[in-house]
Design a protein around this motif. Structure first.
Motif, PDB file in Angstrom:
ATOM      1  N   ILE A  31     -11.547  -1.426  -2.800  1.00 25.31           N
ATOM      2  CA  ILE A  31     -10.721  -1.858  -3.922  1.00 25.31           C
ATOM      3  C   ILE A  31     -11.629  -1.994  -5.139  1.00 25.31           C
ATOM      4  O   ILE A  31     -12.547  -2.810  -5.154  1.00 25.31           O
ATOM      5  CB  ILE A  31     -10.022  -3.195  -3.615  1.00 25.31           C
ATOM      6  CG1 ILE A  31      -9.133  -3.055  -2.376  1.00 25.31           C
ATOM      7  CG2 ILE A  31      -9.202  -3.657  -4.814  1.00 25.31           C
ATOM      8  CD1 ILE A  31      -8.496  -4.358  -1.924  1.00 25.31           C
ATOM      9  N   ALA A  83      -3.894  -2.838  -6.585  1.00 26.50           N
ATOM     10  CA  ALA A  83      -3.954  -3.031  -5.133  1.00 26.50           C
ATOM     11  C   ALA A  83      -2.820  -3.911  -4.636  1.00 26.50           C
ATOM     12  O   ALA A  83      -2.302  -3.713  -3.534  1.00 26.50           O
ATOM     13  CB  ALA A  83      -5.300  -3.639  -4.745  1.00 26.50           C
ATOM     14  N   ARG A  84      -2.403  -4.877  -5.457  1.00 29.75           N
ATOM     15  CA  ARG A  84      -1.355  -5.812  -5.036  1.00 29.75           C
ATOM     16  C   ARG A  84       0.019  -5.160  -5.010  1.00 29.75           C
ATOM     17  O   ARG A  84       0.964  -5.716  -4.449  1.00 29.75           O
ATOM     18  CB  ARG A  84      -1.369  -7.038  -5.961  1.00 29.75           C
ATOM     19  CG  ARG A  84      -2.636  -7.874  -5.806  1.00 29.75           C
ATOM     20  CD  ARG A  84      -2.852  -8.813  -6.965  1.00 29.75           C
ATOM     21  NE  ARG A  84      -3.115  -8.077  -8.193  1.00 29.75           N
ATOM     22  CZ  ARG A  84      -3.416  -8.670  -9.356  1.00 29.75           C
ATOM     23  NH1 ARG A  84      -3.471  -9.992  -9.424  1.00 29.75           N
ATOM     24  NH2 ARG A  84      -3.654  -7.950 -10.431  1.00 29.75           N
ATOM     25  N   ILE A  87      -0.858  -1.645  -1.905  1.00 28.28           N
ATOM     26  CA  ILE A  87      -1.019  -1.996  -0.494  1.00 28.28           C
ATOM     27  C   ILE A  87       0.320  -2.296   0.175  1.00 28.28           C
ATOM     28  O   ILE A  87       0.636  -1.704   1.211  1.00 28.28           O
ATOM     29  CB  ILE A  87      -2.020  -3.156  -0.330  1.00 28.28           C
ATOM     30  CG1 ILE A  87      -3.433  -2.657  -0.652  1.00 28.28           C
ATOM     31  CG2 ILE A  87      -1.970  -3.724   1.088  1.00 28.28           C
ATOM     32  CD1 ILE A  87      -4.488  -3.744  -0.647  1.00 28.28           C
ATOM     33  N   VAL A  99     -13.077  -3.331   4.682  1.00 23.60           N
ATOM     34  CA  VAL A  99     -12.529  -3.400   3.327  1.00 23.60           C
ATOM     35  C   VAL A  99     -13.657  -3.853   2.405  1.00 23.60           C
ATOM     36  O   VAL A  99     -14.284  -4.884   2.642  1.00 23.60           O
ATOM     37  CB  VAL A  99     -11.348  -4.386   3.234  1.00 23.60           C
ATOM     38  CG1 VAL A  99     -10.876  -4.508   1.785  1.00 23.60           C
ATOM     39  CG2 VAL A  99     -10.199  -3.949   4.135  1.00 23.60           C
ATOM     40  N   MET A 118      -8.175 -11.674  -4.359  1.00 22.44           N
ATOM     41  CA  MET A 118      -8.544 -12.546  -3.239  1.00 22.44           C
ATOM     42  C   MET A 118      -7.969 -13.945  -3.365  1.00 22.44           C
ATOM     43  O   MET A 118      -8.580 -14.935  -2.953  1.00 22.44           O
ATOM     44  CB  MET A 118     -10.051 -12.590  -3.028  1.00 22.44           C
ATOM     45  CG  MET A 118     -10.608 -11.286  -2.493  1.00 22.44           C
ATOM     46  SD  MET A 118      -9.783 -10.703  -0.970  1.00 22.44           S
ATOM     47  CE  MET A 118     -10.361 -11.903   0.213  1.00 22.44           C
ATOM     48  N   LEU A 126      -4.695  -8.835   3.372  1.00 28.28           N
ATOM     49  CA  LEU A 126      -5.795  -8.007   3.868  1.00 28.28           C
ATOM     50  C   LEU A 126      -6.104  -8.306   5.330  1.00 28.28           C
ATOM     51  O   LEU A 126      -6.420  -7.395   6.100  1.00 28.28           O
ATOM     52  CB  LEU A 126      -7.046  -8.226   3.019  1.00 28.28           C
ATOM     53  CG  LEU A 126      -7.021  -7.669   1.599  1.00 28.28           C
ATOM     54  CD1 LEU A 126      -8.379  -7.873   0.939  1.00 28.28           C
ATOM     55  CD2 LEU A 126      -6.639  -6.197   1.574  1.00 28.28           C
ATOM     56  N   LEU A 129      -4.263  -6.282   7.655  1.00 25.03           N
ATOM     57  CA  LEU A 129      -4.558  -4.848   7.643  1.00 25.03           C
ATOM     58  C   LEU A 129      -5.836  -4.508   8.392  1.00 25.03           C
ATOM     59  O   LEU A 129      -6.209  -3.335   8.472  1.00 25.03           O
ATOM     60  CB  LEU A 129      -4.687  -4.349   6.197  1.00 25.03           C
ATOM     61  CG  LEU A 129      -3.450  -4.482   5.308  1.00 25.03           C
ATOM     62  CD1 LEU A 129      -3.762  -3.975   3.915  1.00 25.03           C
ATOM     63  CD2 LEU A 129      -2.267  -3.725   5.895  1.00 25.03           C
ATOM     64  N   LEU A 130      -6.515  -5.515   8.919  1.00 23.35           N
ATOM     65  CA  LEU A 130      -7.777  -5.273   9.616  1.00 23.35           C
ATOM     66  C   LEU A 130      -7.555  -4.973  11.091  1.00 23.35           C
ATOM     67  O   LEU A 130      -6.672  -5.552  11.737  1.00 23.35           O
ATOM     68  CB  LEU A 130      -8.693  -6.490   9.502  1.00 23.35           C
ATOM     69  CG  LEU A 130      -9.286  -6.805   8.130  1.00 23.35           C
ATOM     70  CD1 LEU A 130     -10.071  -8.102   8.196  1.00 23.35           C
ATOM     71  CD2 LEU A 130     -10.175  -5.668   7.639  1.00 23.35           C
ATOM     72  N   ILE A 136     -14.018  -7.758   5.947  1.00 24.32           N
ATOM     73  CA  ILE A 136     -13.845  -7.686   4.498  1.00 24.32           C
ATOM     74  C   ILE A 136     -15.187  -8.043   3.872  1.00 24.32           C
ATOM     75  O   ILE A 136     -15.782  -9.073   4.208  1.00 24.32           O
ATOM     76  CB  ILE A 136     -12.774  -8.671   4.000  1.00 24.32           C
ATOM     77  CG1 ILE A 136     -11.416  -8.372   4.639  1.00 24.32           C
ATOM     78  CG2 ILE A 136     -12.667  -8.626   2.476  1.00 24.32           C
ATOM     79  CD1 ILE A 136     -10.375  -9.451   4.385  1.00 24.32           C
TER      80      ILE A 136
END
Length: 200
Positions: A31, A83-84, A87, A99, A118, A126, A129-130, A136
């Motif tokens: 990002i 990104a907000r 994603i 990430v 963040m 996030l 999504l891991l 991260i």
């Protein structure tokens, strides 16, 4: 803290390189790739890994696009957009191994805090999504921002923060000094590294 309103971000047209993506799944996510140097090194080092990079600045997007094209790099999907927004819309089914968020704009003024990446909701997004034990990585030269990010990460039950609240030693895998870090170090700034790992 309230989330920054995204209506004007949504009205912006998203751009992609390649223009017609074949996939919206990847191994790594970056990002804010800046001038793209770290992204290109990562893509070159791992030609068998697919990387998605999200860039909010349009001139930087086009600069990175040209670099990728000149080098014939085909394992990167570059997206111009917030990104907000991107994603949840496109990457919600991804499961990333890593990430990277390297030297994001810290928005240091209190009234600008809702702009910061963040936030707690974004950290939760996030985390989802891991992959198991995915990580991260974040680097910044602004200590209050590093502390703010750490405070949000520790509230996410599925994330484990290493070197709490941050580390002055680089814990980022495959990291090499970026343009923004070189600028910060020339100005005498201290660098703060954060690594958060998904517990399961």
């Amino acid at each position: 803290m309230r989330e920054f309103p995204l209506e004007f971000r949504r009205r912006k047209k998203l751009l992609f390189y390649p223009e017609q993506p074949e996939r919206f799944t990847a191994d790594f996510l970056e990002i804010g790739p800046g001038n793209g140097d770290f992204l290109i090194r990562l893509a070159t080092r791992y030609p068998d890994k697919y990387i998605i990079a999200l860039e909010l600045d349009r001139p930087r997007f086009h600069k990175i696009e040209k670099k990728l094209s000149r080098r014939g790099i085909t394992n990167v999907l570059l997206i111009y957009g917030d990104a907000r927004v991107v994603i949840p819309q496109y990457l919600h089914s991804c499961r990333f191994e890593r990430v990277y968020i390297l030297f994001p704009d810290p928005w240091p003024k209190r009234r600008h805090a809702p702009h910061r990446l963040m936030s707690l909701p974004f950290a939760q997004l996030l985390a989802g999504l891991l992959r198991p034990h995915g990580e991260i990585y974040l680097a910044t030269d602004v200590r209050p921002y590093a502390e703010w990010v750490a405070e949000n990460i520790v509230q996410v039950p599925t994330l484990e923060l290493r070197g709490f609240p941050y580390s002055n030693e680089n814990l980022i895998r495959d990291y090499e000094e970026t343009f923004f870090e070189r600028v910060a170090r020339r100005e005498g700034a201290q660098i703060y590294y954060l690594t958060a790992r998904r517990r399961r």
